[in-house]
Design a protein around this motif. Structure first.
Motif, short mmCIF file in Angstrom:
data_model
loop_
_atom_site.label_atom_id
_atom_site.label_comp_id
_atom_site.label_asym_id
_atom_site.label_seq_id
_atom_site.Cartn_x
_atom_site.Cartn_y
_atom_site.Cartn_z
N GLN A 167 98.84 -3.86 34.25
CA GLN A 167 97.97 -4.98 34.57
C GLN A 167 98.82 -6.23 34.75
OE1 GLN A 167 95.11 -5.80 31.51
NE2 GLN A 167 93.57 -4.47 32.40
N SER A 168 98.39 -7.06 35.67
CA SER A 168 99.02 -8.36 35.87
C SER A 168 97.93 -9.33 36.26
CB SER A 168 100.08 -8.27 36.96
OG SER A 168 100.71 -9.52 37.13
N GLY A 169 97.99 -10.54 35.73
CA GLY A 169 96.93 -11.48 36.07
C GLY A 169 97.14 -12.87 35.51
N PHE A 170 96.07 -13.66 35.60
CA PHE A 170 96.06 -15.05 35.16
C PHE A 170 94.92 -15.27 34.17
CE2 PHE A 170 97.77 -14.89 39.43
CZ PHE A 170 98.97 -15.57 39.27
N VAL A 171 95.18 -16.08 33.16
CA VAL A 171 94.18 -16.39 32.14
C VAL A 171 94.07 -17.90 32.00
CG1 VAL A 171 93.56 -16.19 29.70
CG2 VAL A 171 94.69 -14.30 30.83
N HIS A 172 92.83 -18.38 31.98
CA HIS A 172 92.58 -19.78 31.65
C HIS A 172 91.91 -19.78 30.29
CE1 HIS A 172 91.42 -23.97 31.85
NE2 HIS A 172 90.20 -23.60 31.49
N GLU A 173 92.48 -20.51 29.35
CA GLU A 173 91.94 -20.58 28.00
C GLU A 173 91.50 -22.02 27.74
OE1 GLU A 173 93.42 -19.49 23.47
OE2 GLU A 173 94.68 -18.98 25.18
N SER A 174 90.30 -22.18 27.21
CA SER A 174 89.76 -23.51 26.96
C SER A 174 88.91 -23.49 25.70
CB SER A 174 88.91 -23.95 28.14
OG SER A 174 88.22 -25.14 27.86
N ASN A 175 88.88 -24.63 25.00
CA ASN A 175 88.01 -24.71 23.83
C ASN A 175 86.64 -25.29 24.18
OD1 ASN A 175 88.66 -27.41 24.14
ND2 ASN A 175 89.30 -27.74 22.03
N GLY A 176 86.40 -25.62 25.44
CA GLY A 176 85.09 -26.07 25.88
C GLY A 176 84.71 -27.48 25.47
N GLN A 177 85.66 -28.24 24.96
CA GLN A 177 85.39 -29.61 24.52
C GLN A 177 85.73 -30.59 25.64
OE1 GLN A 177 84.03 -30.22 21.38
NE2 GLN A 177 83.88 -27.99 21.37
N VAL A 178 85.37 -31.85 25.43
CA VAL A 178 85.68 -32.91 26.40
C VAL A 178 86.44 -34.03 25.70
CG1 VAL A 178 83.71 -32.44 27.89
CG2 VAL A 178 83.45 -34.03 26.01
N GLY A 179 87.09 -34.85 26.48
CA GLY A 179 87.81 -36.01 25.95
C GLY A 179 89.03 -35.62 25.15
N THR A 180 89.26 -36.34 24.04
CA THR A 180 90.47 -36.12 23.24
C THR A 180 90.44 -34.79 22.47
OG1 THR A 180 89.52 -37.35 21.38
CG2 THR A 180 90.91 -38.58 22.94
N ASP A 181 89.27 -34.17 22.33
CA ASP A 181 89.16 -32.87 21.65
C ASP A 181 89.41 -31.70 22.60
OD1 ASP A 181 88.58 -34.02 19.21
OD2 ASP A 181 86.41 -34.01 19.58
N SER A 182 89.50 -31.98 23.90
CA SER A 182 89.66 -30.93 24.89
C SER A 182 91.06 -30.32 24.84
CB SER A 182 89.41 -31.49 26.29
OG SER A 182 89.69 -30.52 27.27
N ARG A 183 91.13 -29.00 24.92
CA ARG A 183 92.40 -28.28 25.01
C ARG A 183 92.22 -27.15 26.02
NH1 ARG A 183 93.22 -32.04 22.37
NH2 ARG A 183 94.38 -32.28 20.45
N SER A 184 93.22 -26.96 26.86
CA SER A 184 93.19 -25.83 27.79
C SER A 184 94.61 -25.37 28.05
CB SER A 184 92.51 -26.22 29.10
OG SER A 184 93.26 -27.19 29.79
N LEU A 185 94.71 -24.15 28.50
CA LEU A 185 96.01 -23.53 28.70
C LEU A 185 95.87 -22.49 29.80
CD1 LEU A 185 98.94 -23.09 27.60
CD2 LEU A 185 97.94 -21.42 26.03
N ASN A 186 96.82 -22.48 30.73
CA ASN A 186 96.85 -21.47 31.78
C ASN A 186 98.10 -20.62 31.60
OD1 ASN A 186 94.51 -22.38 33.29
ND2 ASN A 186 95.75 -24.16 33.81
N SER A 187 97.96 -19.33 31.81
CA SER A 187 99.12 -18.44 31.69
C SER A 187 98.97 -17.26 32.63
CB SER A 187 99.30 -17.97 30.24
OG SER A 187 98.15 -17.31 29.78
N ALA A 188 100.10 -16.63 32.91
CA ALA A 188 100.15 -15.40 33.72
C ALA A 188 100.77 -14.32 32.85
CB ALA A 188 100.98 -15.62 34.97
N PHE A 189 100.30 -13.08 33.02
CA PHE A 189 100.77 -12.00 32.15
C PHE A 189 101.03 -10.72 32.94
CE2 PHE A 189 96.22 -11.46 32.40
CZ PHE A 189 96.07 -10.09 32.57
N ILE A 190 101.78 -9.84 32.30
CA ILE A 190 101.96 -8.47 32.77
C ILE A 190 102.00 -7.59 31.53
CG2 ILE A 190 104.48 -8.62 32.88
CD1 ILE A 190 104.29 -6.76 35.37
N ARG A 191 101.29 -6.49 31.58
CA ARG A 191 101.27 -5.54 30.45
C ARG A 191 101.09 -4.13 30.98
NH1 ARG A 191 96.32 -8.71 28.55
NH2 ARG A 191 94.70 -7.96 29.92
N THR A 192 101.55 -3.19 30.19
CA THR A 192 101.44 -1.79 30.57
C THR A 192 100.93 -0.99 29.37
OG1 THR A 192 102.59 0.06 31.61
CG2 THR A 192 103.83 -1.19 29.97
#
Length: 169
Positions: A29-54
């Motif tokens: 598998q290979s792909g992209f993940v967007h991770e977010s805590n769903g908050q807004v403003g100063t509490d908001s956090r998000s992260l994008n990454s790409a992965f490969i796994r077998t």
């Protein structure tokens, strides 16, 4: 709460028929993940990454077997989660020991960027049948110990014990 939509490409190889070897690669598998805590403003956090796994399997696919799932990834943006790579690292090894119609134990190990912040998770799933909807489900017990479970407190070591029901494993 963490939201993790992902898009991936998967190549899957059918397991060998019964009695034809006890070790093989099952897929990639290979792909992209967007991770977010769903908050807004100063509490908001998000992260994008790409992965490969077998997935490697040892043992008959319809009997007791061990599946090993090594993974590597890169982070696309660390602006709101600067330093999370130190705690989560870039690699993970998962393993699942079990039988399709029986109990299964899954482990996940991540060493951190410099192999100094071990994070592990254990999942025990036991099949149960829900007669109300004629639905197969699993009683699920999970233990987490380590870093990076959430985007807001990734640098704080935490541990948690959880129990519930799941529909997949």
């Amino acid at each position: 709460t963490t939201y993790m939509p992902e898009v991936f490409w998967e190549w899957y190889k059918l397991p060998k028929p019964k009695g034809e070897g006890y070790g093989s690669i099952l897929g990639l598998q290979s792909g992209f993940v967007h991770e977010s805590n769903g908050q807004v403003g100063t509490d908001s956090r998000s992260l994008n990454s790409a992965f490969i796994r077998t997935v490697f399997t040892f043992g008959p696919n319809d009997g007791w077997n061990l599946k090993l799932v090594p993974a590597v990834w890169v982070y696309g943006s660390l602006d709101e989660a600067e330093g999370i790579d130190d705690y989560r690292g870039y690699t993970k090894l998962q393993g699942i020991f079990g039988k399709p119609d029986s109990v299964a134990l899954r482990f996940s190990l991540s060493p951190g960027k410099h192999f100094d912040r071990l994070t592990y998770e254990l999942d025990l799933t036991i099949p149960v049948h829900m007669t109300l909807f004629d639905l197969a489900a699993f009683f699920h017990v999970q233990y987490f110990n380590g870093y990076g479970e959430t985007l807001r407190s990734y640098s704080q070591k935490s541990d948690a014990l959880r129990a519930g029901f799941s529909f997949t494993r």
